[in-house]
Design a protein around this motif. Structure first.
Motif, PDB file in Angstrom:
ATOM      1  N   ASP A   1      -3.751  -7.666 -12.313  1.00 35.77           N
ATOM      2  CA  ASP A   1      -3.524  -9.019 -12.848  1.00 35.77           C
ATOM      3  C   ASP A   1      -2.092  -9.171 -13.356  1.00 35.77           C
ATOM      4  O   ASP A   1      -1.486 -10.223 -13.203  1.00 35.77           O
ATOM      5  N   ARG A   2      -1.575  -8.126 -13.941  1.00 34.74           N
ATOM      6  CA  ARG A   2      -0.252  -8.197 -14.551  1.00 34.74           C
ATOM      7  C   ARG A   2       0.882  -8.030 -13.526  1.00 34.74           C
ATOM      8  O   ARG A   2       1.896  -8.710 -13.617  1.00 34.74           O
ATOM      9  N   TYR A   3       0.707  -7.112 -12.539  1.00 36.54           N
ATOM     10  CA  TYR A   3       1.788  -6.795 -11.606  1.00 36.54           C
ATOM     11  C   TYR A   3       1.495  -7.150 -10.153  1.00 36.54           C
ATOM     12  O   TYR A   3       2.356  -6.995  -9.303  1.00 36.54           O
ATOM     13  N   GLY A   4       0.299  -7.577  -9.856  1.00 35.32           N
ATOM     14  CA  GLY A   4      -0.075  -7.875  -8.480  1.00 35.32           C
ATOM     15  C   GLY A   4      -0.571  -6.625  -7.767  1.00 35.32           C
ATOM     16  O   GLY A   4      -0.476  -5.510  -8.282  1.00 35.32           O
ATOM     17  N   GLU A   5      -1.102  -6.803  -6.564  1.00 34.11           N
ATOM     18  CA  GLU A   5      -1.663  -5.677  -5.829  1.00 34.11           C
ATOM     19  C   GLU A   5      -0.610  -4.680  -5.379  1.00 34.11           C
ATOM     20  O   GLU A   5      -0.936  -3.576  -4.959  1.00 34.11           O
ATOM     21  N   PHE A   6       0.650  -5.047  -5.465  1.00 31.35           N
ATOM     22  CA  PHE A   6       1.725  -4.137  -5.068  1.00 31.35           C
ATOM     23  C   PHE A   6       1.734  -2.871  -5.918  1.00 31.35           C
ATOM     24  O   PHE A   6       2.226  -1.837  -5.492  1.00 31.35           O
ATOM     25  N   VAL A   7       1.179  -2.949  -7.122  1.00 32.06           N
ATOM     26  CA  VAL A   7       1.152  -1.793  -8.013  1.00 32.06           C
ATOM     27  C   VAL A   7       0.202  -0.702  -7.500  1.00 32.06           C
ATOM     28  O   VAL A   7       0.332   0.455  -7.867  1.00 32.06           O
ATOM     29  N   LEU A   8      -0.705  -1.066  -6.601  1.00 24.92           N
ATOM     30  CA  LEU A   8      -1.644  -0.094  -6.036  1.00 24.92           C
ATOM     31  C   LEU A   8      -1.010   0.587  -4.822  1.00 24.92           C
ATOM     32  O   LEU A   8      -0.485  -0.083  -3.937  1.00 24.92           O
ATOM     33  N   LEU A   9      -1.079   1.915  -4.756  1.00 26.66           N
ATOM     34  CA  LEU A   9      -0.557   2.622  -3.594  1.00 26.66           C
ATOM     35  C   LEU A   9      -1.408   2.355  -2.358  1.00 26.66           C
ATOM     36  O   LEU A   9      -0.913   2.382  -1.243  1.00 26.66           O
ATOM     37  N   LYS A  10      -2.699   2.111  -2.560  1.00 25.79           N
ATOM     38  CA  LYS A  10      -3.591   1.786  -1.442  1.00 25.79           C
ATOM     39  C   LYS A  10      -4.313   0.474  -1.759  1.00 25.79           C
ATOM     40  O   LYS A  10      -5.434   0.471  -2.260  1.00 25.79           O
ATOM     41  N   PRO A  11      -3.663  -0.654  -1.450  1.00 25.84           N
ATOM     42  CA  PRO A  11      -4.297  -1.946  -1.750  1.00 25.84           C
ATOM     43  C   PRO A  11      -5.520  -2.165  -0.876  1.00 25.84           C
ATOM     44  O   PRO A  11      -5.650  -1.584   0.202  1.00 25.84           O
ATOM     45  N   GLY A  12      -6.418  -3.010  -1.349  1.00 25.70           N
ATOM     46  CA  GLY A  12      -7.633  -3.313  -0.609  1.00 25.70           C
ATOM     47  C   GLY A  12      -7.349  -4.117   0.648  1.00 25.70           C
ATOM     48  O   GLY A  12      -6.243  -4.604   0.864  1.00 25.70           O
ATOM     49  N   SER A  13      -8.361  -4.263   1.485  1.00 26.52           N
ATOM     50  CA  SER A  13      -8.182  -5.009   2.728  1.00 26.52           C
ATOM     51  C   SER A  13      -8.766  -6.417   2.636  1.00 26.52           C
ATOM     52  O   SER A  13      -8.928  -7.080   3.641  1.00 26.52           O
TER      53      SER A  13
END
Length: 159
Positions: free
Chosen positions: A91-103
């Motif tokens: 919520d704070r940084y967007g999905e870019f913060v995840l190394l493996k974003p969901g599909s």
């Protein structure tokens, strides 16, 4: 004869450079509860350093990575579950913060782009190759009567 200590110093420097990521998580960041620290480390493995962009936050020495490590530990100390910590960071940084974003959502387009472009390129290549094989081969055009006469004249003069 004096021996210089350059080789041991160089080896020590190389060792420090290789072990650099080990020192990314500082002792003052660690939680006193080993179970909570293990949770924080496991969550950190899946979080991208927003500065380095291809390292997880535990391996990065960037100041922002330190802030993210501290934030993860704060949320764990506050009693958040792993899912809640990740949801807070997304919520704070967007999905870019995840190394493996969901599909899900628009990310399906990114996941599907590679295979779709491959299929498109293979189809284009097949159509091109098929078109080339069906094209009429350029036939050998025979000599005109005038060209044959000139050729005979040239050959007669030489022989």
């Amino acid at each position: 004869m004096r021996r210089s200590g350059h080789l041991p110093r160089a080896l020590a420097l190389i060792g420090l450079l290789i072990a650099g990521p080990v020192f990314a998580v500082q002792p003052d960041e660690m939680l006193s509860d080993p179970a909570k620290e293990a949770r924080a480390r496991e969550l950190s493995k899946g979080l991208r350093c927003l500065v380095c962009q291809n390292e997880n936050i535990d391996d990065s020495n960037a100041a922002l990575a330190r802030d993210l490590r501290l934030l993860v530990r704060e949320r764990i100390e506050a009693g958040d579950s792993d899912e809640e910590v990740l949801a807070y960071l997304v919520d704070r940084y967007g999905e870019f913060v995840l190394l493996k974003p969901g599909s899900g959502g628009w990310n399906w387009l990114l996941w599907a782009a590679g295979p779709l472009l491959f299929v498109f390129a293979a189809g284009t290549a097949a159509v091109y190759i098929r078109g080339r094989s069906r094209a009429a081969a350029p036939g050998e055009a025979g000599l005109s009567a005038e060209e044959e006469r000139r050729l005979r004249d040239i050959l007669d003069r030489q022989g």
